[in-house]
Design a protein around this motif. Structure first.
Motif, PDB file in Angstrom:
ATOM      1  N   GLY A  59      53.405 -17.917  19.811  1.00 15.01           N
ATOM      2  CA  GLY A  59      53.449 -16.622  19.970  1.00 15.01           C
ATOM      3  C   GLY A  59      53.615 -16.019  18.500  1.00 15.01           C
ATOM      4  N   ALA A  60      54.143 -14.993  18.196  1.00 16.59           N
ATOM      5  CA  ALA A  60      54.338 -14.260  17.032  1.00 16.59           C
ATOM      6  C   ALA A  60      55.397 -14.774  16.118  1.00 16.59           C
ATOM      7  CB  ALA A  60      54.488 -12.717  17.369  1.00 16.59           C
ATOM      8  N   MET A  61      56.309 -15.660  16.701  1.00 16.95           N
ATOM      9  CA  MET A  61      57.442 -16.123  16.070  1.00 16.95           C
ATOM     10  C   MET A  61      58.064 -17.502  16.759  1.00 16.95           C
ATOM     11  SD  MET A  61      61.074 -14.121  15.027  1.00 16.95           S
ATOM     12  CE  MET A  61      61.828 -14.583  16.620  1.00 16.95           C
ATOM     13  N   TRP A  62      58.227 -18.546  15.794  1.00 15.08           N
ATOM     14  CA  TRP A  62      58.933 -19.775  16.391  1.00 15.08           C
ATOM     15  C   TRP A  62      59.560 -20.291  15.257  1.00 15.08           C
ATOM     16  CZ3 TRP A  62      53.630 -18.362  15.298  1.00 15.08           C
ATOM     17  CH2 TRP A  62      53.380 -19.028  14.266  1.00 15.08           C
ATOM     18  N   PRO A  63      60.324 -21.254  15.931  1.00 18.74           N
ATOM     19  CA  PRO A  63      61.413 -22.124  14.840  1.00 18.74           C
ATOM     20  C   PRO A  63      60.796 -23.201  14.032  1.00 18.74           C
ATOM     21  CG  PRO A  63      62.035 -22.637  16.920  1.00 18.74           C
ATOM     22  CD  PRO A  63      60.941 -21.599  16.929  1.00 18.74           C
TER      23      PRO A  63
END
Length: 162
Positions: free
Chosen positions: A124-128
């Motif tokens: 998606g738009a953000m991940w660790p």
């Protein structure tokens, strides 16, 4: 009128901590050593260097790094162990996919398992991209194994070959 001398410590002057500067010196040594190696001998020497570095770590980082090494090499045998800024890392085609950072080396309260952009764990738009490691429980080990397999599968698929 005389100018007063302002004393600035090395950390303020360079913007890097002593630990970070030491890691950069280790990285320069790693690059120099790698340029002298080739082929199968290179992989064997790099693996031995990683195992030696793990053996030098103080507990509990040593046990954690050793277990991570086993998990990563079992779940992603195509990755080559190597040192990266003086810490164990695992690379494919010369690109680091994941790495371990000792809590004690960098004076932090937890060790870290990190993934580079080459791991392509996009979600998606953000991940660790880094995970704090306080303890390696069976559940955490299973999560790490899944992340490593995903990182390698995505890395292999990125060029259309996987």
């Amino acid at each position: 009128m005389g100018r007063s001398k302002r004393t600035v410590n090395d950390d303020e002057q360079s913007g890097f901590s002593a630990e970070e500067r030491a890691a950069m010196r280790e990285r320069a040594q790693e690059l120099k050593a790698a340029s002298r190696r080739s082929g199968h001998a290179k992989r064997e020497e790099e693996t031995n260097a990683v195992l030696a570095k793990i053996a030098e770590l103080p507990e509990p980082d040593r046990a954690m790094a050793s277990r991570l090494h086993s998990i990563i090499t079992a779940n992603a045998p195509t990755l080559t162990p190597r040192l990266w800024y003086g810490m164990p890392a695992y690379a494919k085609d010369g690109k680091v996919i994941c790495f371990f950072q000792s809590a004690q080396k960098f004076n932090t309260r937890y060790a870290t398992l990190g993934f580079s952009d080459a791991a392509q764990l996009d979600d998606g738009a953000m991940w660790p991209t880094a995970f704090a490691l306080a303890e390696l429980t069976p559940a955490v080990e299973a999560q790490i194994a899944a992340l490593v397999r995903r990182a390698v599968r995505n890395e292999e698929g990125a060029d259309g070959t996987g």
